[in-house]
Design a protein around this motif. Sequence first.
Motif, PDB file in Angstrom:
ATOM      1  N   GLY A 101       5.126  89.206  75.439  1.00  0.00           N
ATOM      2  CA  GLY A 101       5.885  87.970  75.378  1.00  0.00           C
ATOM      3  C   GLY A 101       5.428  86.976  76.420  1.00  0.00           C
ATOM      4  O   GLY A 101       4.763  87.334  77.404  1.00  0.00           O
ATOM      5  N   SER A 102       5.786  85.713  76.197  1.00  0.00           N
ATOM      6  CA  SER A 102       5.497  84.623  77.131  1.00  0.00           C
ATOM      7  C   SER A 102       6.750  83.757  77.248  1.00  0.00           C
ATOM      8  O   SER A 102       7.358  83.407  76.234  1.00  0.00           O
ATOM      9  N   TRP A 103       7.101  83.405  78.490  1.00  0.00           N
ATOM     10  CA  TRP A 103       8.340  82.689  78.740  1.00  0.00           C
ATOM     11  C   TRP A 103       8.163  81.624  79.823  1.00  0.00           C
ATOM     12  O   TRP A 103       7.290  81.741  80.681  1.00  0.00           O
ATOM     13  N   GLU A 104       9.063  80.651  79.808  1.00  0.00           N
ATOM     14  CA  GLU A 104       9.181  79.676  80.880  1.00  0.00           C
ATOM     15  C   GLU A 104      10.509  79.896  81.595  1.00  0.00           C
ATOM     16  O   GLU A 104      11.533  80.173  80.947  1.00  0.00           O
ATOM     17  N   THR A 105      10.529  79.783  82.913  1.00  0.00           N
ATOM     18  CA  THR A 105      11.762  79.964  83.665  1.00  0.00           C
ATOM     19  C   THR A 105      12.720  78.807  83.419  1.00  0.00           C
ATOM     20  O   THR A 105      12.348  77.644  83.545  1.00  0.00           O
ATOM     21  N   VAL A 106      13.959  79.150  83.070  1.00  0.00           N
ATOM     22  CA  VAL A 106      15.017  78.157  82.919  1.00  0.00           C
ATOM     23  C   VAL A 106      15.885  78.126  84.174  1.00  0.00           C
ATOM     24  O   VAL A 106      16.221  77.064  84.697  1.00  0.00           O
ATOM     25  N   LEU A 162      13.297 103.934  78.120  1.00  0.00           N
ATOM     26  CA  LEU A 162      13.530 102.627  77.526  1.00  0.00           C
ATOM     27  C   LEU A 162      12.214 101.941  77.168  1.00  0.00           C
ATOM     28  O   LEU A 162      11.753 101.035  77.861  1.00  0.00           O
ATOM     29  N   PRO A 163      11.561 102.350  76.062  1.00  0.00           N
ATOM     30  CA  PRO A 163      10.326 101.698  75.623  1.00  0.00           C
ATOM     31  C   PRO A 163      10.559 100.228  75.298  1.00  0.00           C
ATOM     32  O   PRO A 163      11.642  99.839  74.872  1.00  0.00           O
ATOM     33  N   THR A 164       9.539  99.414  75.500  1.00  0.00           N
ATOM     34  CA  THR A 164       9.629  97.988  75.246  1.00  0.00           C
ATOM     35  C   THR A 164       9.897  97.709  73.764  1.00  0.00           C
ATOM     36  O   THR A 164       9.316  98.349  72.888  1.00  0.00           O
ATOM     37  N   ALA A 165      10.767  96.746  73.492  1.00  0.00           N
ATOM     38  CA  ALA A 165      11.114  96.391  72.116  1.00  0.00           C
ATOM     39  C   ALA A 165       9.896  95.843  71.381  1.00  0.00           C
ATOM     40  O   ALA A 165       9.039  95.199  71.977  1.00  0.00           O
ATOM     41  N   PRO A 166       9.823  96.084  70.069  1.00  0.00           N
ATOM     42  CA  PRO A 166       8.728  95.501  69.270  1.00  0.00           C
ATOM     43  C   PRO A 166       8.932  94.006  69.115  1.00  0.00           C
ATOM     44  O   PRO A 166      10.023  93.483  69.363  1.00  0.00           O
ATOM     45  N   PRO A 167       7.891  93.287  68.699  1.00  0.00           N
ATOM     46  CA  PRO A 167       8.031  91.848  68.487  1.00  0.00           C
ATOM     47  C   PRO A 167       9.175  91.535  67.522  1.00  0.00           C
ATOM     48  O   PRO A 167       9.372  92.220  66.526  1.00  0.00           O
ATOM     49  N   HIS A 168       9.934  90.498  67.845  1.00  0.00           N
ATOM     50  CA  HIS A 168      11.017  90.062  66.964  1.00  0.00           C
ATOM     51  C   HIS A 168      11.365  88.615  67.292  1.00  0.00           C
ATOM     52  O   HIS A 168      10.931  88.075  68.305  1.00  0.00           O
ATOM     53  N   LEU A 264      14.999  83.144  81.200  1.00  0.00           N
ATOM     54  CA  LEU A 264      13.727  82.728  80.623  1.00  0.00           C
ATOM     55  C   LEU A 264      13.919  82.226  79.200  1.00  0.00           C
ATOM     56  O   LEU A 264      14.735  82.754  78.438  1.00  0.00           O
ATOM     57  N   SER A 265      13.120  81.231  78.842  1.00  0.00           N
ATOM     58  CA  SER A 265      13.079  80.730  77.471  1.00  0.00           C
ATOM     59  C   SER A 265      11.724  81.072  76.870  1.00  0.00           C
ATOM     60  O   SER A 265      10.678  80.768  77.470  1.00  0.00           O
ATOM     61  N   PRO A 266      11.681  81.726  75.710  1.00  0.00           N
ATOM     62  CA  PRO A 266      10.391  82.124  75.137  1.00  0.00           C
ATOM     63  C   PRO A 266       9.576  80.921  74.679  1.00  0.00           C
ATOM     64  O   PRO A 266      10.123  79.944  74.159  1.00  0.00           O
ATOM     65  N   LEU A 267       8.265  80.998  74.866  1.00  0.00           N
ATOM     66  CA  LEU A 267       7.363  79.963  74.370  1.00  0.00           C
ATOM     67  C   LEU A 267       7.186  80.134  72.858  1.00  0.00           C
ATOM     68  O   LEU A 267       7.455  81.209  72.300  1.00  0.00           O
ATOM     69  N   SER A 268       6.701  79.107  72.216  1.00  0.00           N
ATOM     70  CA  SER A 268       6.613  79.112  70.752  1.00  0.00           C
ATOM     71  C   SER A 268       5.756  80.235  70.199  1.00  0.00           C
ATOM     72  O   SER A 268       5.993  80.732  69.102  1.00  0.00           O
ATOM     73  N   PHE A 269       4.738  80.668  70.973  1.00  0.00           N
ATOM     74  CA  PHE A 269       3.819  81.689  70.498  1.00  0.00           C
ATOM     75  C   PHE A 269       4.182  83.089  70.963  1.00  0.00           C
ATOM     76  O   PHE A 269       3.451  84.045  70.711  1.00  0.00           O
ATOM     77  N   SER A 270       5.307  83.245  71.636  1.00  0.00           N
ATOM     78  CA  SER A 270       5.707  84.552  72.164  1.00  0.00           C
ATOM     79  C   SER A 270       6.116  85.504  71.037  1.00  0.00           C
ATOM     80  O   SER A 270       6.949  85.149  70.199  1.00  0.00           O
ATOM     81  N   PRO A 271       5.556  86.727  70.987  1.00  0.00           N
ATOM     82  CA  PRO A 271       5.995  87.703  69.979  1.00  0.00           C
ATOM     83  C   PRO A 271       7.462  88.088  70.136  1.00  0.00           C
ATOM     84  O   PRO A 271       8.132  88.391  69.142  1.00  0.00           O
ATOM     85  N   LEU A 272       7.954  88.132  71.379  1.00  0.00           N
ATOM     86  CA  LEU A 272       9.373  88.341  71.628  1.00  0.00           C
ATOM     87  C   LEU A 272      10.020  86.982  71.820  1.00  0.00           C
ATOM     88  O   LEU A 272       9.723  86.266  72.760  1.00  0.00           O
ATOM     89  N   LYS A 273      10.925  86.613  70.904  1.00  0.00           N
ATOM     90  CA  LYS A 273      11.600  85.312  71.032  1.00  0.00           C
ATOM     91  C   LYS A 273      12.898  85.311  70.226  1.00  0.00           C
ATOM     92  O   LYS A 273      13.224  86.282  69.581  1.00  0.00           O
TER      93      LYS A 273
END
Length: 273
Positions: A101-106, A162-168, A264-273
């Motif tokens: 994932g990719s995020w910007e700090t809010v 606690l494995p990381t969640a899949p993209p969603h 955090l707010s996910p960026l448009s291209f983030s697999p996790l958003k």
Amino acid sequence: MMLRVPTSKFIPSFSRRAISVQSLLHGSPEAKKAGEIEVQQTCCKPHRHTKHSRLVGRGKYVHGFEVHRVKPDKRKEYQEAAERYYVGIKDDPKLHVKLTGSWETVVGEQDAFFHILEYENYGGYDKTTQLIRTSEHWKAFEDMLPYVNSRTLQLNQEFAFLPTAPPHAQGGIFELRTYQLVPGTLLEWEHTWRRGIEARRKFVAPVGAWFSQVGRLHQVHHMWQYSNLESRKETREQAWQIDGWAETVDKTSQLAKYMDSFVLSPLSFSPLK
């Protein structure tokens, strides 16, 4: 993680995008099988020579936490350059790397961007980073740098429980919580947190949990997703009504030197958003 901000401390009701995760590295049966063979029961006293990472971690993957502090007036240009770079390496089958994932700090340090990359253990990290330096993606990486004031990298391993969640794509916000532990307390923290996590699962699905191995040491991170800050507040209040959560918070807080919370707010291209 090098950012430090004082802390103040679901399944979301909105619709989820239906996806198939069988073909994804994240959360796949192969990933779970490969990682979970590394874990042992932490309720038993480990041999003094046993590595903590083998007791609590999924040994299959390494997650790189990349934090970029961006020039305030260059955020748009940075995001465009970051999308070209991170989507490029994610989609390149030769690199064997996943963009979690990719995020910007809010809320937290402003103008900071978080990127989490998943590598196939340390050998995979070495191979992937070497390939990137000699590929067309290196130009895309260098295109980001003029917009960046500073950057840090930390290598983390997932907690086995606690494995990381899949993209969603569920929408909303993410909260990344970071704890700087007293050295030598990782096993105790993991055991206490693992017992208490079931109280939180009743109201919110955790995204992932990690502990640091290279970079800033003795840190643990866990990430949650909420529809908004009001939902976060209500969810946390509900958790305090469940037996076991107050004890978990009390015990884990005694093991931490300080705690950070980033919204955090996910960026448009983030697999996790």
